[in-house]
Design a protein around this motif. Structure first.
Motif, mmCIF file in Angstrom:
data_model
loop_
_atom_site.group_PDB
_atom_site.id
_atom_site.type_symbol
_atom_site.label_atom_id
_atom_site.label_comp_id
_atom_site.label_asym_id
_atom_site.label_seq_id
_atom_site.Cartn_x
_atom_site.Cartn_y
_atom_site.Cartn_z
ATOM 1 N N TYR A 126 -2.737 -29.644 -4.858
ATOM 2 C CA TYR A 126 -3.779 -30.370 -5.001
ATOM 3 C C TYR A 126 -4.154 -30.827 -3.785
ATOM 4 C CZ TYR A 126 -4.027 -29.986 -9.991
ATOM 5 O OH TYR A 126 -3.970 -29.457 -11.422
ATOM 6 N N CYS A 127 -5.581 -30.705 -3.593
ATOM 7 C CA CYS A 127 -5.964 -31.349 -2.353
ATOM 8 C C CYS A 127 -7.411 -31.993 -2.580
ATOM 9 C CB CYS A 127 -6.151 -30.158 -1.298
ATOM 10 S SG CYS A 127 -7.381 -29.021 -1.927
ATOM 11 N N ARG A 128 -7.849 -32.609 -1.537
ATOM 12 C CA ARG A 128 -9.434 -33.343 -1.476
ATOM 13 C C ARG A 128 -10.299 -32.088 -1.441
ATOM 14 N NH1 ARG A 128 -7.420 -38.529 1.054
ATOM 15 N NH2 ARG A 128 -7.365 -40.085 -0.502
ATOM 16 N N VAL A 129 -11.290 -32.213 -2.068
ATOM 17 C CA VAL A 129 -12.366 -31.212 -1.814
ATOM 18 C C VAL A 129 -13.570 -32.066 -1.274
ATOM 19 C CG1 VAL A 129 -11.434 -29.596 -3.329
ATOM 20 C CG2 VAL A 129 -13.108 -31.071 -4.199
ATOM 21 N N MET A 130 -14.349 -31.182 -0.458
ATOM 22 C CA MET A 130 -15.716 -31.849 -0.016
ATOM 23 C C MET A 130 -16.833 -30.722 -0.314
ATOM 24 S SD MET A 130 -15.517 -31.348 4.020
ATOM 25 C CE MET A 130 -15.144 -29.717 4.692
ATOM 26 N N LYS A 131 -17.956 -31.156 -0.368
ATOM 27 C CA LYS A 131 -19.020 -30.025 -0.221
ATOM 28 C C LYS A 131 -19.209 -29.458 1.189
ATOM 29 C CE LYS A 131 -20.922 -30.417 -4.408
ATOM 30 N NZ LYS A 131 -20.188 -29.662 -5.246
ATOM 31 N N ALA A 132 -19.373 -28.151 1.443
ATOM 32 C CA ALA A 132 -19.806 -27.634 2.705
ATOM 33 C C ALA A 132 -20.653 -26.154 2.580
ATOM 34 C CB ALA A 132 -18.377 -27.317 3.477
ATOM 35 N N VAL A 133 -21.176 -26.286 3.725
ATOM 36 C CA VAL A 133 -22.032 -24.854 3.668
ATOM 37 C C VAL A 133 -21.109 -23.623 4.498
ATOM 38 C CG1 VAL A 133 -24.043 -23.760 4.480
ATOM 39 C CG2 VAL A 133 -24.324 -25.998 3.725
ATOM 40 N N LEU A 171 -23.612 -23.233 -0.393
ATOM 41 C CA LEU A 171 -22.964 -24.686 -0.459
ATOM 42 C C LEU A 171 -21.997 -24.346 -1.450
ATOM 43 C CD1 LEU A 171 -23.398 -27.702 0.146
ATOM 44 C CD2 LEU A 171 -24.545 -27.937 -1.882
ATOM 45 N N ASP A 172 -20.642 -24.959 -1.129
ATOM 46 C CA ASP A 172 -19.485 -24.441 -2.076
ATOM 47 C C ASP A 172 -18.569 -26.009 -1.979
ATOM 48 O OD1 ASP A 172 -17.716 -23.206 -3.638
ATOM 49 O OD2 ASP A 172 -17.203 -21.454 -2.270
ATOM 50 N N ASP A 173 -17.583 -26.116 -2.873
ATOM 51 C CA ASP A 173 -16.392 -26.945 -2.657
ATOM 52 C C ASP A 173 -15.249 -26.365 -1.937
ATOM 53 O OD1 ASP A 173 -17.467 -29.022 -4.096
ATOM 54 O OD2 ASP A 173 -17.038 -28.099 -6.009
ATOM 55 N N VAL A 174 -14.875 -26.969 -0.715
ATOM 56 C CA VAL A 174 -13.621 -26.503 -0.136
ATOM 57 C C VAL A 174 -12.713 -27.639 0.055
ATOM 58 C CG1 VAL A 174 -15.383 -24.768 1.236
ATOM 59 C CG2 VAL A 174 -14.923 -27.099 2.296
ATOM 60 N N GLU A 175 -11.399 -27.242 0.964
ATOM 61 C CA GLU A 175 -10.763 -28.299 0.954
ATOM 62 C C GLU A 175 -11.148 -29.079 2.263
ATOM 63 O OE1 GLU A 175 -6.881 -26.511 1.196
ATOM 64 O OE2 GLU A 175 -5.830 -28.280 2.000
ATOM 65 N N ARG A 176 -10.895 -30.454 1.945
ATOM 66 C CA ARG A 176 -11.282 -31.249 3.077
ATOM 67 C C ARG A 176 -10.055 -31.152 4.289
ATOM 68 N NH1 ARG A 176 -12.007 -37.558 2.071
ATOM 69 N NH2 ARG A 176 -10.090 -38.058 3.560
ATOM 70 N N PRO A 177 -10.812 -31.095 5.525
ATOM 71 C CA PRO A 177 -9.688 -31.037 6.695
ATOM 72 C C PRO A 177 -8.870 -32.105 6.789
ATOM 73 C CG PRO A 177 -12.009 -31.098 7.552
ATOM 74 C CD PRO A 177 -12.079 -31.134 5.940
#
Ligand SMILES: NC(=O)c1ccc[n+]([C@@H]2O[C@H](COP(=O)([O-])OP(=O)(O)OC[C@H]3O[C@@H](n4cnc5c(N)ncnc54)[C@H](OP(=O)(O)O)[C@@H]3O)[C@@H](O)[C@H]2O)c1
Length: 336
Positions: A12-19, A32-38
């Motif tokens: 499990y990880c935090r996700v964020m919106k990114a292009v 635009l996608d949900d990806v793992e927050r760095p």
């Protein structure tokens, strides 16, 4: 606290919106996608992005053209997320960070790691400076890459003096917009070259003379320049030498690969006899120059002109707008 989801490695990880994108192409390859927050490591700072501006380098790295845009990723893009000129608030810091704390408002050119077209991004602390409190995030994001190119081209390397003849090729774009203003500030007589639709804008920045590149080749007029700052080079190094006055300097900043190779290989040789210099300007991003440009903007001495603002989901539109040659000055993505 952000949204949690199961990430690529099953945890499990935090996700964020990114292009994001996975192959070189036009704006259509972006989504635009949900990806793992760095997560910040070492000297990295995790920033909640408020604003990020669009640069020609984003457009070039999206398309993989010119070829130098494929350095580090000859077949597939090196970075999944583009966007280097960021402004936002520090969310967390890596163990090696000494200059920033969570909550600080920062801005900078994250060219080494990219990733700014997202809700969060990691940047090395040496790429960042504290954002002036009176400056908006949008204004701060408009400055880093373009402002530092212009400062280093006109002041640090160009050492422009009052009365000198300066030509800025690509004067209506991001770096050109700052370069024309800085050259005027130094007391130079400034010629700005760009497409016909941008010439009124270039005049409004203070240019004394404007040239439409589609109708006039500035290397074939009778004018000679003490400094040519070239943001869109595509002629031969010999043509550029012809446009220089005695002791004049030509700096290649961006443009075609054949011109780049010629400037690198024959540039050091061809200027010798006439005391002319034809060189590549390798821009060194650093907080000192970033702050110097921001202070000039804060004082109202120069203006970071923002042509249009877009939302995060509109990043493809912003890149298309830049790529079609319509942007006058800077384009800013307001993420927050
Ligand atoms: N050397 C380094 O270390 C370094 C570091 C970072 C970035 N760069 C480079 O710096 C360059 C400038 O970036 P930027 O952000 O200012 O780009 P920009 O905002 O796209 O501006 C470039 C301007 O040049 C104009 N142009 C295009 N072709 C031209 C021509 N033949 N003659 C004159 N003008 C022309 C464009 O107009 P149109 O609308 O007609 O296209 C545009 O107004 C990029 O190529 C980037 O890769 C270099």
């Amino acid at each position: 606290m952000g949204v949690w989801a199961r990430g690529r490695r099953g945890r499990y990880c935090r996700v964020m919106k990114a292009v994001v994108y996975g192959r070189y192409g036009s704006a259509e390859v972006l989504r635009l996608d949900d990806v793992e927050r760095p997560c910040p490591r070492g000297d990295q700072v995790l920033i909640k992005v408020h604003s990020v501006s669009v640069n020609a380098s984003d457009w070039e790295t999206l398309r993989g053209k010119p070829l130098y845009a494929r350095i580090g990723g000859p077949v597939r893009p090196r970075f999944r997320i583009l966007g280097s000129d960021i402004a936002g608030r520090v969310e967390a810091i890596g163990p090696g960070v000494t200059r920033f704390r969570p909550g600080d408002e920062v801005f900078g050119d994250n060219l080494a790691l990219m990733g700014g077209f997202a809700e969060y991004v990691c940047a090395r602390e040496k790429a960042l400076a504290v954002k002036p409190a009176s400056m908006s995030f949008d204004e701060a994001a408009a400055i880093p890459q373009a402002g530092v190119i212009a400062l280093q081209g006109i002041r640090r390397r160009g050492r422009v003096q009052p009365g000198q003849q300066v030509l800025v090729n690509g004067a209506g774009g991001g770096a050109g917009m700052f370069a024309v203003q800085l050259a005027k500030l130094a007391g130079a007589h400034v010629t700005g070259v760009d497409n016909a639709g941008k010439l009124d804008f270039v005049r409004s920045l203070g240019a004394d003379r404007v040239v439409d590149y589609s109708g006039t080749d500035f290397t074939r007029t009778r004018e000679h320049y003490d400094l040519v700052l070239d943001l869109a080079a595509h002629r031969s190094a010999f043509a550029y030498r012809r446009a220089l006055a005695a002791n004049g300097r030509y700096f290649y900043v961006g443009g075609s690969v054949p011109t780049l190779l010629q400037v690198l290989l024959v540039g050091p040789l061809i200027g010798r006899t006439a005391d002319k210099r034809v060189r590549l300007l390798v821009v060194q991003p650093n907080p000192r120059d970033l702050v110097a440009v921001a202070e000039l903007c804060q004082a109202g001495t120069i203006v970071p002109v923002i042509d249009r603002r877009f939302s995060l989901s509109e990043v493809p539109d912003a890149l298309r707008y830049l790529g079609e040659g319509r942007a006058k000055g800077k384009l800013v993505i307001t993420v927050d």
